[in-house]
Design a protein around this motif. Structure first.
Motif, PDB file in Angstrom:
ATOM      1  N   ILE A  70     -59.067 -37.572  29.794  1.00  0.00           N
ATOM      2  CA  ILE A  70     -60.420 -38.652  29.711  1.00  0.00           C
ATOM      3  C   ILE A  70     -59.430 -39.987  29.321  1.00  0.00           C
ATOM      4  N   PRO A  71     -59.466 -41.058  30.187  1.00  0.00           N
ATOM      5  CA  PRO A  71     -58.443 -42.034  29.992  1.00  0.00           C
ATOM      6  C   PRO A  71     -58.550 -43.471  29.123  1.00  0.00           C
ATOM      7  N   ALA A  72     -59.723 -43.159  28.261  1.00  0.00           N
ATOM      8  CA  ALA A  72     -59.909 -44.224  27.531  1.00  0.00           C
ATOM      9  C   ALA A  72     -61.011 -43.941  26.456  1.00  0.00           C
ATOM     10  N   PRO A  73     -61.149 -44.457  25.260  1.00  0.00           N
ATOM     11  CA  PRO A  73     -62.154 -44.417  24.177  1.00  0.00           C
ATOM     12  C   PRO A  73     -63.589 -44.891  25.025  1.00  0.00           C
ATOM     13  N   GLY A  74     -64.499 -44.212  24.689  1.00  0.00           N
ATOM     14  CA  GLY A  74     -65.819 -44.884  25.035  1.00  0.00           C
ATOM     15  C   GLY A  74     -66.569 -44.355  26.393  1.00  0.00           C
ATOM     16  N   GLU A  78     -66.643 -38.943  21.168  1.00  0.00           N
ATOM     17  CA  GLU A  78     -65.011 -39.015  20.450  1.00  0.00           C
ATOM     18  C   GLU A  78     -64.418 -37.583  20.621  1.00  0.00           C
ATOM     19  N   GLY A  79     -65.448 -36.661  20.048  1.00  0.00           N
ATOM     20  CA  GLY A  79     -64.848 -35.200  19.727  1.00  0.00           C
ATOM     21  C   GLY A  79     -64.487 -34.651  21.113  1.00  0.00           C
ATOM     22  N   GLU A  80     -65.291 -34.880  22.242  1.00  0.00           N
ATOM     23  CA  GLU A  80     -64.920 -34.375  23.398  1.00  0.00           C
ATOM     24  C   GLU A  80     -63.810 -34.960  24.047  1.00  0.00           C
ATOM     25  N   THR A  81     -63.431 -36.141  23.849  1.00  0.00           N
ATOM     26  CA  THR A  81     -62.262 -36.907  24.369  1.00  0.00           C
ATOM     27  C   THR A  81     -60.960 -36.245  23.627  1.00  0.00           C
ATOM     28  N   PHE A  82     -61.183 -36.134  22.301  1.00  0.00           N
ATOM     29  CA  PHE A  82     -59.874 -35.337  21.582  1.00  0.00           C
ATOM     30  C   PHE A  82     -59.677 -34.068  21.815  1.00  0.00           C
ATOM     31  N   ARG A  83     -60.827 -33.360  22.161  1.00  0.00           N
ATOM     32  CA  ARG A  83     -60.959 -31.781  22.562  1.00  0.00           C
ATOM     33  C   ARG A  83     -60.044 -31.828  24.091  1.00  0.00           C
ATOM     34  N   ASN A  84     -60.567 -32.464  24.838  1.00  0.00           N
ATOM     35  CA  ASN A  84     -60.014 -32.438  26.343  1.00  0.00           C
ATOM     36  C   ASN A  84     -58.487 -32.750  26.335  1.00  0.00           C
ATOM     37  N   ASN A  85     -58.271 -33.977  25.600  1.00  0.00           N
ATOM     38  CA  ASN A  85     -56.847 -34.430  25.716  1.00  0.00           C
ATOM     39  C   ASN A  85     -55.949 -33.619  25.148  1.00  0.00           C
ATOM     40  N   THR A  86     -56.172 -33.338  23.747  1.00  0.00           N
ATOM     41  CA  THR A  86     -55.091 -32.743  22.941  1.00  0.00           C
ATOM     42  C   THR A  86     -55.067 -31.258  23.453  1.00  0.00           C
ATOM     43  N   MET A  87     -56.065 -30.581  23.944  1.00  0.00           N
ATOM     44  CA  MET A  87     -56.076 -29.208  24.288  1.00  0.00           C
ATOM     45  C   MET A  87     -55.349 -29.204  25.664  1.00  0.00           C
ATOM     46  N   SER A  88     -55.552 -29.941  26.681  1.00  0.00           N
ATOM     47  CA  SER A  88     -55.114 -29.856  28.005  1.00  0.00           C
ATOM     48  C   SER A  88     -53.498 -30.359  27.929  1.00  0.00           C
ATOM     49  N   THR A  89     -52.969 -31.028  27.005  1.00  0.00           N
ATOM     50  CA  THR A  89     -51.795 -31.438  26.688  1.00  0.00           C
ATOM     51  C   THR A  89     -50.918 -30.428  26.119  1.00  0.00           C
ATOM     52  N   TYR A 139     -59.334 -41.015  21.118  1.00  0.00           N
ATOM     53  CA  TYR A 139     -58.464 -41.208  22.501  1.00  0.00           C
ATOM     54  C   TYR A 139     -57.081 -41.498  21.986  1.00  0.00           C
ATOM     55  N   ALA A 140     -56.680 -42.467  21.066  1.00  0.00           N
ATOM     56  CA  ALA A 140     -55.446 -42.923  20.679  1.00  0.00           C
ATOM     57  C   ALA A 140     -54.762 -41.690  19.897  1.00  0.00           C
ATOM     58  N   LEU A 141     -55.756 -41.276  18.833  1.00  0.00           N
ATOM     59  CA  LEU A 141     -55.061 -40.128  18.032  1.00  0.00           C
ATOM     60  C   LEU A 141     -54.616 -38.979  18.762  1.00  0.00           C
TER      61      LEU A 141
END
Ligand SMILES: NC(=O)c1ccc[n+]([C@@H]2O[C@H](COP(=O)([O-])OP(=O)(O)OC[C@H]3O[C@@H](n4cnc5c(N)ncnc54)[C@H](O)[C@@H]3O)[C@@H](O)[C@H]2O)c1
Length: 280
Positions: A70-74, A78-89, A139-141
């Protein structure tokens, strides 16, 4: 390294990266949760938050360019962006190690540096890779944590991780908006007036695959200039008074690309100035 998987292949950066790798003779498999814009190469629909699917799509590859996020905040909560991005990475990094891929090139972000610079002002400009990290969104985190994952997995698994902290990615049609930035220096102060052309993003990913690197490195990837038709030093003086400004060309980027130039051989070829005209 001829067989490359590009995750997020249906996205903005992914489209340019797939195109560029195909033009340079790579065999590419594009992977995304949504179909590609154009069928440029074989594509698999997969969700990288699922470890099993991630193992399957990376099996047999020499390297991965991991852009899916998910390529940006907003955009999402917030929690879904964190979950998707850290888990997939995590899944992509750990599967790459387990399957013996030779390298991971992946998308970090300029947001790690403290954007939108409301709480912490930049410590100096042009900002470089030595600047403290101030993530201001999940997202940045997620990108800061991914950089740490890359360092730790490089330490234990030994394969190189090339993290690319992209500035705001632009496609050619986006340059039509640039005239609207010029009247107010505060409009784009949030990322120090930075941007990068998607085709230069593609160049940096290819160099990330090809350059001799052994550790877990991060590189800021931006255009050579700012989005503004006003000198970079004067922008800093008006909007961020008191922030030390180091050596910078008249309209030069305030997101330093010196490390990418030096170690990757990155040389941005696209500037909005060549594509649209804006009154001085
Ligand atoms: N766009 C920017 O300005 C910018 C700036 C800095 C960094 N980045 C990073 O660059 C990368 C590419 O960004 P972009 O602008 O091309 O974004 P984009 O949204 O156009 O493309 C990202 C793609 O990832 C896919 N995706 C998301 N989650 C997925 C999952 N769990 N499994 C499979 N696919 C998934 C999406 O469907 C999308 O097609 C991202 O990692 C982003 O965080 C983007």
């Amino acid at each position: 390294m001829k067989n490359v998987v590009v995750t997020g292949g249906s996205g903005k950066a992914g489209f340019a990266v797939v195109n560029d790798l195909l033009e340079h003779g790579y065999e590419v498999l594009s992977v995304d949760v949504v179909p590609p814009r154009e069928p440029l190469c074989p594509h698999l629909t997969a969700d990288l938050t699922d470890l099993g699917q991630t193992f399957e799509i990376l099996h047999g590859a020499d390297a991965v360019v991991h852009l899916a996020a998910i390529p940006a905040p907003g955009i999402r909560p917030e929690g879904e962006t964190f979950r998707n991005n850290t888990m997939s990475t995590y899944n992509v990094f750990s599967a790459a190690l387990s399957l013996g891929l030779q390298r991971v090139v992946w998308a970090s972000s300029e947001t790690t540096l403290g954007l939108p610079f409301d709480r912490e002002k930049p410590s100096y400009a042009p900002i470089d890779e030595e600047h403290p990290l101030y993530p201001e969104s999940s997202y940045a985190l997620s990108k800061v944590i991914s950089e740490e994952m890359a360092r730790q997995l490089n330490r234990t698994g030994g394969i190189p991780f090339v993290g690319l902290r992209f500035s705001n990615i632009m496609e050619p049609h986006d340059y039509e908006r640039f005239a609207g930035f010029q009247d107010d220096p505060h409009k784009r102060k949030w990322n120090l007036w930075g941007y990068v052309d998607a085709r230069d993003v593609a160049q940096s990913c290819r160099l990330g695959l090809e350059t001799s690197i052994s550790g877990a490195e991060v590189f800021i990837i931006a255009a050579a200039d700012t989005v503004m038709n006003r000198p970079s030093r004067s922008l800093m003086q008006e909007v961020y008074p008191g922030v030390p400004v180091r050596e910078v060309e008249e309209f030069g980027t305030l997101l330093s690309i010196n490390k990418a130039r030096r170690l990757l051989g990155y040389d941005p070829r696209y500037s909005w100035r060549d594509q649209v005209s804006v009154r001085p």
